[in-house]
Scaffold this motif. Structure first.
Motif, short mmCIF file in Angstrom:
data_model
loop_
_atom_site.label_atom_id
_atom_site.label_comp_id
_atom_site.label_asym_id
_atom_site.label_seq_id
_atom_site.Cartn_x
_atom_site.Cartn_y
_atom_site.Cartn_z
N GLY A 1 0.79 -1.22 0.00
CA GLY A 1 0.00 0.00 0.00
C GLY A 1 0.83 1.27 0.00
N LYS A 2 2.07 1.19 -0.47
CA LYS A 2 2.95 2.36 -0.49
C LYS A 2 2.91 3.10 -1.82
CE LYS A 2 5.95 0.66 3.10
NZ LYS A 2 7.25 0.13 3.46
N ILE A 3 2.48 2.41 -2.88
CA ILE A 3 2.33 3.05 -4.18
C ILE A 3 1.04 2.52 -4.84
CG2 ILE A 3 4.80 3.46 -4.53
CD1 ILE A 3 4.88 1.10 -6.45
N LEU A 4 0.51 3.31 -5.76
CA LEU A 4 -0.69 2.93 -6.51
C LEU A 4 -0.31 2.33 -7.85
CD1 LEU A 4 -2.97 6.07 -6.05
CD2 LEU A 4 -3.27 3.83 -4.98
N LYS A 5 -1.07 1.35 -8.27
CA LYS A 5 -0.91 0.72 -9.58
C LYS A 5 -2.09 1.17 -10.43
CE LYS A 5 -0.36 -3.94 -11.49
NZ LYS A 5 -0.29 -5.37 -11.10
N LEU A 6 -1.80 1.88 -11.52
CA LEU A 6 -2.84 2.44 -12.37
C LEU A 6 -2.85 1.75 -13.73
CD1 LEU A 6 -1.91 6.16 -11.68
CD2 LEU A 6 -3.78 4.88 -10.62
N PRO A 7 -4.04 1.39 -14.22
CA PRO A 7 -4.09 0.72 -15.53
C PRO A 7 -3.74 1.68 -16.65
CG PRO A 7 -6.29 1.17 -14.71
CD PRO A 7 -5.35 1.57 -13.62
N ASN A 8 -3.25 1.12 -17.73
CA ASN A 8 -2.94 1.87 -18.94
C ASN A 8 -3.82 1.30 -20.04
OD1 ASN A 8 -1.92 2.97 -21.27
ND2 ASN A 8 0.21 2.53 -20.79
N LYS A 9 -4.73 2.08 -20.55
CA LYS A 9 -5.69 1.60 -21.54
C LYS A 9 -5.07 1.35 -22.91
CE LYS A 9 -9.44 1.80 -19.07
NZ LYS A 9 -10.27 0.69 -18.76
N THR A 10 -3.88 1.90 -23.18
CA THR A 10 -3.30 1.76 -24.51
C THR A 10 -2.53 0.45 -24.69
OG1 THR A 10 -1.35 3.01 -23.84
CG2 THR A 10 -3.14 4.24 -24.87
N ASN A 11 -2.11 -0.17 -23.58
CA ASN A 11 -1.44 -1.47 -23.68
C ASN A 11 -1.60 -2.22 -22.37
OD1 ASN A 11 0.60 -0.50 -21.91
ND2 ASN A 11 1.67 0.42 -23.62
N ASP A 12 -0.90 -3.31 -22.21
CA ASP A 12 -1.08 -4.14 -21.02
C ASP A 12 -0.22 -3.73 -19.83
OD1 ASP A 12 -2.95 -5.71 -22.29
OD2 ASP A 12 -1.49 -7.15 -23.02
N SER A 13 0.48 -2.61 -19.92
CA SER A 13 1.34 -2.20 -18.82
C SER A 13 0.54 -1.39 -17.80
CB SER A 13 2.52 -1.39 -19.34
OG SER A 13 2.08 -0.16 -19.87
N TYR A 14 1.18 -1.09 -16.70
CA TYR A 14 0.58 -0.27 -15.65
C TYR A 14 1.47 0.93 -15.40
CZ TYR A 14 -2.48 -4.19 -14.66
OH TYR A 14 -3.41 -5.18 -14.76
N HIS A 15 0.88 1.96 -14.80
CA HIS A 15 1.63 3.13 -14.35
C HIS A 15 1.60 3.11 -12.83
CE1 HIS A 15 2.01 5.24 -18.25
NE2 HIS A 15 0.93 4.54 -18.53
N TYR A 16 2.57 3.79 -12.21
CA TYR A 16 2.69 3.76 -10.76
C TYR A 16 2.76 5.17 -10.21
CZ TYR A 16 3.33 -1.11 -11.62
OH TYR A 16 3.11 -2.39 -12.03
N ASP A 17 2.15 5.35 -9.03
CA ASP A 17 2.02 6.67 -8.42
C ASP A 17 2.37 6.56 -6.95
OD1 ASP A 17 1.32 9.25 -7.71
OD2 ASP A 17 -0.77 9.09 -8.33
N ILE A 18 3.25 7.43 -6.48
CA ILE A 18 3.64 7.43 -5.07
C ILE A 18 2.70 8.28 -4.23
CG2 ILE A 18 5.21 9.41 -5.20
CD1 ILE A 18 7.10 7.73 -3.33
N ASN A 19 1.90 9.13 -4.87
CA ASN A 19 1.01 10.01 -4.14
C ASN A 19 -0.20 9.23 -3.63
OD1 ASN A 19 -0.73 11.95 -3.19
ND2 ASN A 19 -0.36 13.37 -4.87
N MET A 20 -0.23 8.95 -2.34
CA MET A 20 -1.30 8.15 -1.76
C MET A 20 -2.43 9.01 -1.20
SD MET A 20 -0.30 5.15 -2.45
CE MET A 20 -1.33 4.08 -1.47
#
Length: 127
Positions: A55-74
């Motif tokens: 729960g230290k970073i967020l995993k965000l979906p990427n609609k353009t491909n199968d990868s994810y983006h990550y965010d430290i801002n909780m």
């Protein structure tokens, strides 16, 4: 169980703190490799997934491909995925309390957390 904050996790957290572009796991690896050439791709992948699980970073979906983006801002915020350039933008002016209350009442549920990904166009692509 006590979670250790390994050097690899610290590297990943530092990258996310200083690169607020919501990088993909591959971008995190490339940024880490610049400063720590011996760091392995599997190490980055394993530790990014652990940070998500902790729960230290967020995993965000990427609609353009199968990868994810990550965010430290909780902090409580949502994201806009630009359909033009693919950039992810933080959205902080979000009060969904009325909508959530309606959903909770209609479905007899309690919403604990919501991660909302809006799709549209950023100011540059909207021109």
């Amino acid at each position: 169980m006590i979670e250790r904050n390994t050097k690899q996790k610290e590297i990943i957290l530092d990258i996310l703190e200083h690169n607020r572009i919501h990088p993909t796991i591959h971008e995190i690896y490339e940024l880490a490799k610049k400063e720590y050439p011996s760091i392995g791709q599997a190490t980055i992948y394993r530790n990014v997934n652990r940070l998500v699980d902790e729960g230290k970073i967020l995993k965000l979906p990427n609609k353009t491909n199968d990868s994810y983006h990550y965010d430290i801002n909780m902090s409580s915020h949502d994201h806009l995925l630009c359909k033009g350039c693919g950039k992810i933008i933080d959205i902080f002016d979000n009060d969904y309390s009325k909508i959530f209350n309606t959903i909770e009442k209609k479905n007899s549920i309690k919403i604990d957390k919501a991660i909302i990904l809006l799709e549209g166009f950023c100011s540059n692509c909207n021109k």
